[in-house]
Design a protein around this motif. Structure first.
Motif, PDB file in Angstrom:
ATOM      1  N   GLN A  36       8.120  28.566  24.836  1.00 44.48           N
ATOM      2  CA  GLN A  36       8.441  27.499  23.871  1.00 44.48           C
ATOM      3  C   GLN A  36       9.718  26.782  24.277  1.00 44.48           C
ATOM      4  N   GLN A  37      10.701  27.551  24.741  1.00 41.29           N
ATOM      5  CA  GLN A  37      11.982  26.941  25.104  1.00 41.29           C
ATOM      6  C   GLN A  37      11.819  26.007  26.305  1.00 41.29           C
ATOM      7  N   ILE A  38      10.907  26.377  27.222  1.00 38.29           N
ATOM      8  CA  ILE A  38      10.659  25.512  28.385  1.00 38.29           C
ATOM      9  C   ILE A  38      10.004  24.201  27.936  1.00 38.29           C
ATOM     10  N   GLY A  68      13.697  31.931  13.448  1.00 43.80           N
ATOM     11  CA  GLY A  68      13.177  32.361  12.157  1.00 43.80           C
ATOM     12  C   GLY A  68      12.510  33.702  12.341  1.00 43.80           C
ATOM     13  N   LEU A  69      12.442  34.478  11.268  1.00 38.32           N
ATOM     14  CA  LEU A  69      11.785  35.778  11.373  1.00 38.32           C
ATOM     15  C   LEU A  69      10.362  35.660  10.844  1.00 38.32           C
ATOM     16  N   SER A  70       9.517  36.545  11.323  1.00 41.13           N
ATOM     17  CA  SER A  70       8.134  36.555  10.862  1.00 41.13           C
ATOM     18  C   SER A  70       7.652  37.996  10.868  1.00 41.13           C
ATOM     19  N   TRP A  85      10.824  22.035  16.545  1.00 42.77           N
ATOM     20  CA  TRP A  85      10.060  22.963  15.719  1.00 42.77           C
ATOM     21  C   TRP A  85      10.784  24.311  15.654  1.00 42.77           C
ATOM     22  N   THR A  86      10.475  25.069  14.601  1.00 39.70           N
ATOM     23  CA  THR A  86      11.046  26.413  14.478  1.00 39.70           C
ATOM     24  C   THR A  86      10.277  27.359  15.399  1.00 39.70           C
ATOM     25  N   GLY A 134       2.330  17.926  16.714  1.00 43.24           N
ATOM     26  CA  GLY A 134       3.388  17.799  15.709  1.00 43.24           C
ATOM     27  C   GLY A 134       3.592  19.022  14.829  1.00 43.24           C
ATOM     28  N   THR A 135       3.426  20.206  15.388  1.00 44.35           N
ATOM     29  CA  THR A 135       3.620  21.415  14.575  1.00 44.35           C
ATOM     30  C   THR A 135       5.059  21.534  14.089  1.00 44.35           C
ATOM     31  N   ASN A 136       5.227  22.140  12.920  1.00 46.62           N
ATOM     32  CA  ASN A 136       6.571  22.326  12.367  1.00 46.62           C
ATOM     33  C   ASN A 136       7.189  23.641  12.800  1.00 46.62           C
ATOM     34  N   SER A 137       6.337  24.616  13.103  1.00 51.94           N
ATOM     35  CA  SER A 137       6.851  25.850  13.679  1.00 51.94           C
ATOM     36  C   SER A 137       5.758  26.459  14.539  1.00 51.94           C
TER      37      SER A 137
END
Lengths: 133, 560
Positions: free
Chosen positions: B389-391, B113-115, B85-86, B361-364
């Motif tokens: 998230q990285q963990i 990605g930026l937000s 995922w992003t 199943g999230t995409n980001s």
């Protein structure tokens, strides 16, 4: 209590997150108070004028955006101008610790951050609402 | 005893037998905790789920595999083995330069990605010198007044190499126009750039309340963006239909899903009514959900979301392109679940919520920072949020397998419950004449206010425990170091605005605003005149004021 405590709940500033304001409005009403909810985006002038018209004992402000240090002094100043110094102002929202002493000096002692039990707010208001004649 | 045939008597189910033979003796010896055993949304949960429970609901314990309609088990046959995922962390505060630096830090830390978080004046279409902007400039997000600020925001960040999500709704077309002009000035091809515009006004009327214009002209602005992007910016995600704010406002999980997807159907209907082909614009629609604390209920919500959307697009709108059937979504962990008390506990809450989003199943994904019940996050707390998230992605092993919970009796039964509850809400809203009509009657607003009050009551009664708040309370807490945004941003932005008004081509600004009003009065696409306003350095406030003159402003009747 012979006469109901009258509370104006207001959302000043541009923020629209009104969950807290609405839950509190309902909790105070359920606790037997007369609650007037102003709706969103009220200027300090509109809020004080609502308090005057509604003969409010308490103004409850909900501010989550960080604008409280601008909005609160203005409301206190306007209340003083209208001779409504005895209206109790309480504040709920995201209020950093470092602002609390400054708000206390202005006369705002009821400051409620996320997680405050509603009963605590109800009790505070009953204890501090201006005495009705 | 001879075996007797039991014609006409329903067979005793395996579960009923287990309850009688195994469970009941146990319950007699050691009763269960008092409960209630229910989700955070108040949905009662059974003690045990079996295949019978899934079937009794009209569901299936073995849904179609990933990549196959109706996508309960995911859109991609390879899940996260193909692409993770992003990791898209929402950020913005202060001046454009400060936020630009935060973006560069996030990119350096491995963000993909930026937000953009905008401040309230920008979100409400007000310039920093408007009386209602008092104290709000740069506080909840970055202050963007004109194209000049947008140029500062993306200075040194090539828009052709990054995707940007922009959380803005009423002024979404204006901000998109600014982004496109910045891209143009950087020499990036509009046909190649990609990103997402939130552009979801319906949930503003329902929940977050950052609206400017009345519902119908607001819907027109949105379909204008659909049409413009499908012709000129084909890779742009033109809308992110959002349940996040509905949930934050206090809805249940099923209400979040029902209202959000029904908003989506409303946008599709308006697009179709505006003469667009479903398969031309629906593939560029995306969704945005909350991930709250009830682990399995959230997972079921995402799985049901994919199925409900796929069914509705194929059967209700006759979409032919599988891309139209496929619901893609971003998730953010639940800000509202974070506590000001014992804030380090929020890292754990966020990790569990993030895991639910991944298993759904999230995409980001955006993970909240531990200090967000107190302030905007510090750089350090924002880094922990990203590391969470990285963990999950690199250490937990959950990304090795597609839809690991598929076939779980409980998850499949809950997925089906969620679907059925959503369909009931859709029936009600359809009977009201659609979502715009339902909003005008205050229906979703009332449902949410009620759910929110019920939840708060349950917390007050301590039927719901929030660790550190109504149980396990700690008296001697050390205060946390938080980000404090001072007023220098307002001063800077006010000075810049005054300077801009002095130096730009005044005549060109006026002309472009007049041209916009003419189109707004008529039926043409507003994007072209908006691009001209932006190129002339008209401000967000001036552009929105021009449209306020034509369309008026929306005022809600508050529902408590």
């Amino acid at each position: 209590m012979s006469q109901k405590i009258r509370v104006v709940i207001a959302k000043p500033g541009l923020d629209g997150h009104d969950r807290g304001a609405k839950v509190i409005a309902r909790a105070l009403r359920d606790a037997g108070m007369e609650v007037i909810y102003t709706g969103l985006r009220q200027t300090p002038e509109q809020i004080v004028s609502a308090a005057l018209q509604e003969d409010a004992d308490v103004i409850g402000l909900s501010i989550l955006s960080g604008a409280h240090m601008h909005i609160c002094p203005r409301i206190i100043e306007l209340l003083r101008e209208k001779g409504l110094e005895d209206v109790q102002v309480v504040l709920g929202g995201i209020i950093p610790d470092q602002d609390v002493p400054k708000l206390n000096v202005m006369g705002i002692t009821g400051i409620f951050i996320p997680g405050t039990p509603m009963q605590h707010i109800v009790d505070f208001i009953i204890a501090h609402a201006r005495a009705r004649l | 005893m001879p075996k007797m045939s039991r014609i006409g008597v329903p067979p005793v189910s395996a579960k009923a037998r287990w309850e009688r033979e195994t469970l009941e003796p146990t319950l007699r010896k050691s009763p269960e905790r008092p409960g209630p055993f229910s989700t955070i949304s108040g949905r009662p949960i059974e003690r045990l789920y079996t295949a019978e429970d899934v079937e009794a609901r009209g569901g299936t314990a073995s849904p179609a595999p990933p990549g196959n309609f109706p996508y309960v088990r995911g859109l991609h046959p390879t899940g996260y083995r193909g692409k993770l995922w992003t990791m898209r962390q929402f950020a913005g505060y202060g001046t454009p330069e400060e936020t630009n630096q935060r973006y560069k830090d996030l990119i350096a830390a491995g963000g993909t990605g930026l937000s953009v978080a905008f401040d309230l004046p920008t979100l409400m279409g007000r310039d920093p010198d408007h009386p209602l902007s008092l104290g709000e400039v740069g506080k909840c997000g970055v202050s963007i007044t004109s194209l000049a600020d947008m140029e500062r925001l993306f200075e040194g960040i090539p828009l052709s190499d990054i995707t940007t999500s922009m959380t803005i709704n009423s002024p979404a077309p204006m901000i998109l126009a600014m982004y496109l002009v910045v891209a143009e000035k950087q020499g990036a091809d509009w046909r190649a750039i990609s990103g997402t515009l939130q552009n979801d006004i319906l949930k503003e009327f329902i929940a977050q309340k950052e609206y400017i214009f009345p519902p119908r002209p607001s819907m027109r602005l949105i379909t204008d963006v659909f049409a413009f992007c499908s012709a000129h910016v084909p890779r742009w995600n033109t809308i992110s239909v959002s349940g996040y704010h509905i949930r934050e406002a206090g809805s249940t999980a099923a209400q979040e899903l029902a209202f959000t997807l029904r908003d989506g159907l409303e946008y599709v209907q308006y697009g179709v009514d505006a003469g667009l082909d479903v398969d031309d614009f629906v593939p560029r629609m995306s969704f945005f959900f909350n991930s709250h604390s009830d682990f399995f209920e959230e997972i079921a919500k995402y799985r049901a979301a994919r199925k409900l959307w796929a069914d509705a697009m194929r059967d209700r709108f006759g979409a032919k392109n599988p891309r139209s059937w496929q619901l893609r979504f971003h998730t953010q962990t639940a800000g509202v679940s974070l506590t000001a008390q014992q804030p380090y506990n929020n890292v754990v809450r966020t990790a569990l919520q993030a895991l639910a989003a991944v298993l759904g199943g999230t995409n980001s994904l955006h993970t909240n920072s531990l200090d967000e019940a107190l302030a905007l996050p510090t750089k350090e707390s924002a880094t922990i949020a990203l590391r969470t998230q990285q963990i999950i992605a690199h250490e937990s092993g959950v990304a090795n397998v597609v839809d690991p919970l598929g076939g779980s009796y409980f998850v499949e039964a809950l997925t089906r419950d969620m679907e059925r509850e959503v369909l009931t809400y859709w029936d009600t809203i359809d009977r009201m004449g659609g979502m715009v009509a339902a909003i005008e009657r205050g229906y979703p607003q009332r449902e949410i206010a009620e759910a929110s009050y019920q939840f708060q009551q349950a917390v007050e009664r301590r039927e719901r425990i929030i660790v550190g708040v109504n149980d396990f309370v700690q008296a001697d807490e050390k205060p946390l170091e938080i980000l404090y945004i001072d007023d220098t941003t307002a001063d800077t932005q006010l000075a810049r605005l005054a300077d801009l008004r002095r130096t730009r081509d005044h005549h060109r600004v006026q002309q472009s605003l007049e041209a916009l009003k003419t189109v707004a009065h008529g039926r043409g696409n507003t994007m072209e005149p908006l691009l001209d306003c932006v190129r002339a350095y008209a401000t967000v406030g001036e552009i929105c004021d021009a449209l306020r003159e034509v369309w008026g402003e929306y005022e809600e009747v508050p529902v408590i």
